[in-house]
Design an enzyme around this catalytic site. Structure first.
Site, mmCIF file in Angstrom:
data_model
loop_
_atom_site.group_PDB
_atom_site.id
_atom_site.type_symbol
_atom_site.label_atom_id
_atom_site.label_comp_id
_atom_site.label_asym_id
_atom_site.label_seq_id
_atom_site.Cartn_x
_atom_site.Cartn_y
_atom_site.Cartn_z
ATOM 1 N N ASP A 1 29.667 11.605 69.241
ATOM 2 C CA ASP A 1 28.701 10.582 68.828
ATOM 3 C C ASP A 1 28.270 9.728 70.018
ATOM 4 O O ASP A 1 27.951 10.249 71.067
ATOM 5 C CB ASP A 1 29.267 9.743 67.678
ATOM 6 C CG ASP A 1 28.163 9.197 66.768
ATOM 7 O OD1 ASP A 1 27.019 9.658 66.871
ATOM 8 O OD2 ASP A 1 28.453 8.318 65.937
ATOM 9 N N ASN A 2 28.314 8.407 69.893
ATOM 10 C CA ASN A 2 27.729 7.539 70.914
ATOM 11 C C ASN A 2 28.656 7.347 72.111
ATOM 12 O O ASN A 2 29.876 7.341 71.957
ATOM 13 C CB ASN A 2 27.411 6.172 70.305
ATOM 14 C CG ASN A 2 26.496 6.301 69.101
ATOM 15 O OD1 ASN A 2 26.959 6.476 67.991
ATOM 16 N ND2 ASN A 2 25.212 6.271 69.338
ATOM 17 N N LYS B 1 20.437 7.939 74.192
ATOM 18 C CA LYS B 1 20.674 6.497 74.290
ATOM 19 C C LYS B 1 21.980 6.136 74.987
ATOM 20 O O LYS B 1 22.321 4.959 75.087
ATOM 21 C CB LYS B 1 20.586 5.841 72.915
ATOM 22 C CG LYS B 1 21.248 6.554 71.790
ATOM 23 C CD LYS B 1 20.751 5.950 70.451
ATOM 24 C CE LYS B 1 21.286 6.708 69.270
ATOM 25 N NZ LYS B 1 20.502 6.474 68.058
ATOM 26 N N HIS C 1 22.414 12.457 59.427
ATOM 27 C CA HIS C 1 23.288 11.280 59.520
ATOM 28 C C HIS C 1 23.351 10.758 58.089
ATOM 29 O O HIS C 1 22.352 10.261 57.573
ATOM 30 C CB HIS C 1 22.649 10.205 60.395
ATOM 31 C CG HIS C 1 22.921 10.355 61.843
ATOM 32 N ND1 HIS C 1 22.428 11.375 62.596
ATOM 33 C CD2 HIS C 1 23.669 9.591 62.682
ATOM 34 C CE1 HIS C 1 22.853 11.222 63.845
ATOM 35 N NE2 HIS C 1 23.607 10.161 63.920
ATOM 36 N N GLU D 1 26.441 6.449 56.605
ATOM 37 C CA GLU D 1 27.175 5.855 57.720
ATOM 38 C C GLU D 1 27.382 4.367 57.454
ATOM 39 O O GLU D 1 26.762 3.494 58.075
ATOM 40 C CB GLU D 1 26.436 6.076 59.046
ATOM 41 C CG GLU D 1 27.323 5.693 60.224
ATOM 42 C CD GLU D 1 26.657 5.846 61.577
ATOM 43 O OE1 GLU D 1 25.513 6.313 61.638
ATOM 44 O OE2 GLU D 1 27.309 5.494 62.580
#
Ligand SMILES: [Zn+2]
Length: 403
Positions: free
Chosen positions: A305-306, A60, A205, A208
């Site tokens: 992570d992102n 993503k 995950h 969070e």
């Protein structure tokens, strides 16, 4: 090739290297041939093994311009991604994944574990793009994937079984998104059953968010202990709620994690950005209790992570940038002692064949940082680096031609 007068952080020294301030290193035939105390005691830089990024989302990344940033709302981000994902082709995934791999490679990363959104029993389109990427980069960048599925999906035995079979066939790791689910222990038990049945490692995950009653990490530790030595290797990412739980409760959970042998991964960029109120400067930081985890005997990792998506609209695959942020936000001092969190600790979490310690005979996959002491590690000049892969300096043309 000879490398002269380089400091090797203590945690990265292999057996028998002793306590020298600096070392001279010889590389031969893709391996480290010798490591000796330096003749010249004037330190010229810092030597680490190539970083290992234990937790990213290359399915993503770079989509924030399309999806928009979900400021401070994790579940809004998940919802928006869900709508867009259906529109993305294999080629779309492939281009973004390749861009991530290129950047990680140039920055010196040797292994990367990505989560792939896997919301339904059938394998996502991103898996095909990932498998092609893994093949293209074989021998340069070790790529692993984890299926990222909402925990509730595992309530359906057939759905869970399909996911586990597909993950095994594609050589992946089984994962789940765990946050205050109803019947959490029971559903987690199903995930552990599937992992054991199919011989899979696990990567969650977990917790969070900043609700103190999010206690998935504790449940996972207890399950891991209950499964004993025949149980799967378990990695837990995020564990943000641990930071807002009473200290004694958090310590107790971390002690359980230590005896369970859980690998904890903190994700400073996304969690510092995403968690905490957005109506004023947030006081809660979102990052888990890293120092307490280390004191309890865990070997925590920091990961990326992102990158430029709805969850975190900024960032890059330079793990040393994330390291610098983690050092500042989680008060990780002395910083040099925490280089383990991006090298040897994630290597153990990912089960890599080389533990990342530097000693004669180890792979010559190394990064020379210009920093001559720990105070320069966060300085852009100190972080300037020479990447060495298989005993050769990665030149600009290698970078452009790779893979
Ligand atoms: Zn993540």
């Amino acid at each position: 090739m000879k490398l002269q007068a380089l400091h090797i952080p203590r945690g990265l020294r292999g057996q028998g290297l002793g306590e020298a301030q600096a070392y001279d290193i010889t590389l031969d035939d893709g391996r480290v041939a010798s490591v000796e105390p330096a003749r010249d005691s004037h330190v010229r830089g810092t030597l680490i093994s190539c970083p290992v990024d234990a937790h990213v989302h290359i399915d993503k990344n770079y989509t924030v311009r399309d999806v928009g940033p979900a400021n401070g709302n994790l579940f809004a981000a998940i919802g928006r991604m869900e709508e867009k994902r259906a529109l993305w082709s294999v080629e779309h995934f492939a281009q973004r994944m390749e861009r991530a791999a290129q950047q990680a490679w140039r920055c010196g990363t040797r292994a990367l574990r990505t989560h792939l959104d896997w919301p339904r029993p059938e394998a996502p389109r991103s898996l095909l793009a990932f498998e092609q990427l893994r093949e293209r980069w074989r021998g340069r960048l070790e790529l692993q994937f984890v299926s990222l599925t909402p925990l509730d999906v595992f309530a359906d035995a057939e759905a869970g079984g399909r996911i586990a079979r597909a993950v095994r066939q594609s050589g992946g790791v089984l994962g789940a998104f765990v946050y205050r689910n109803e019947g959490l222990v029971h559903k987690l038990g199903r995930v552990f059953d599937l992992a054991q049945e199919h011989g899979l490692a696990l990567d969650f995950h977990v917790d969070e968010g900043l609700d103190a009653d999010a206690t998935g990490l504790r449940a996972i530790a207890q399950l891991t202990i209950a499964r004993g030595s025949s149980g799967p290797r378990v990695v837990c990412g995020h564990a943000c709620s641990l930071s807002v739980q009473p200290a004694a409760q958090a310590q107790d959970t971390l002690a359980l994690c230590a005896s369970a042998g859980i690998h904890l991964v903190a994700l400073p960029t996304t969690n510092l950005y995403l968690q905490g109120a957005w109506d004023a400067t947030p006081v809660p930081r979102g990052i888990t209790r890293l120092r307490e985890a280390a004191a309890a005997g865990l070997r925590p990792a920091l990961a990326t992570d992102n990158v430029q998506d709805a969850f975190y609209p900024y960032g890059s695959y330079d793990l040393l940038e994330t390291f610098g942020l983690g050092v500042q936000m989680a008060h990780l001092a002395p910083a040099g002692d925490w280089l383990d969190a991006v090298t040897t600790h994630p290597a153990a979490a990912l089960g890599l064949s080389w533990d990342g310690r530097i000693a004669p005979g180890c792979p010559a996959d190394l990064v020379v940082l210009a920093a001559t002491d720990e105070y320069e590690l966060l300085d852009p000049e100190g972080r300037a680096r020479t990447v060495i892969r298989a005993g050769r300096v990665l030149q600009q043309q290698d970078k452009e031609q790779a893979p």
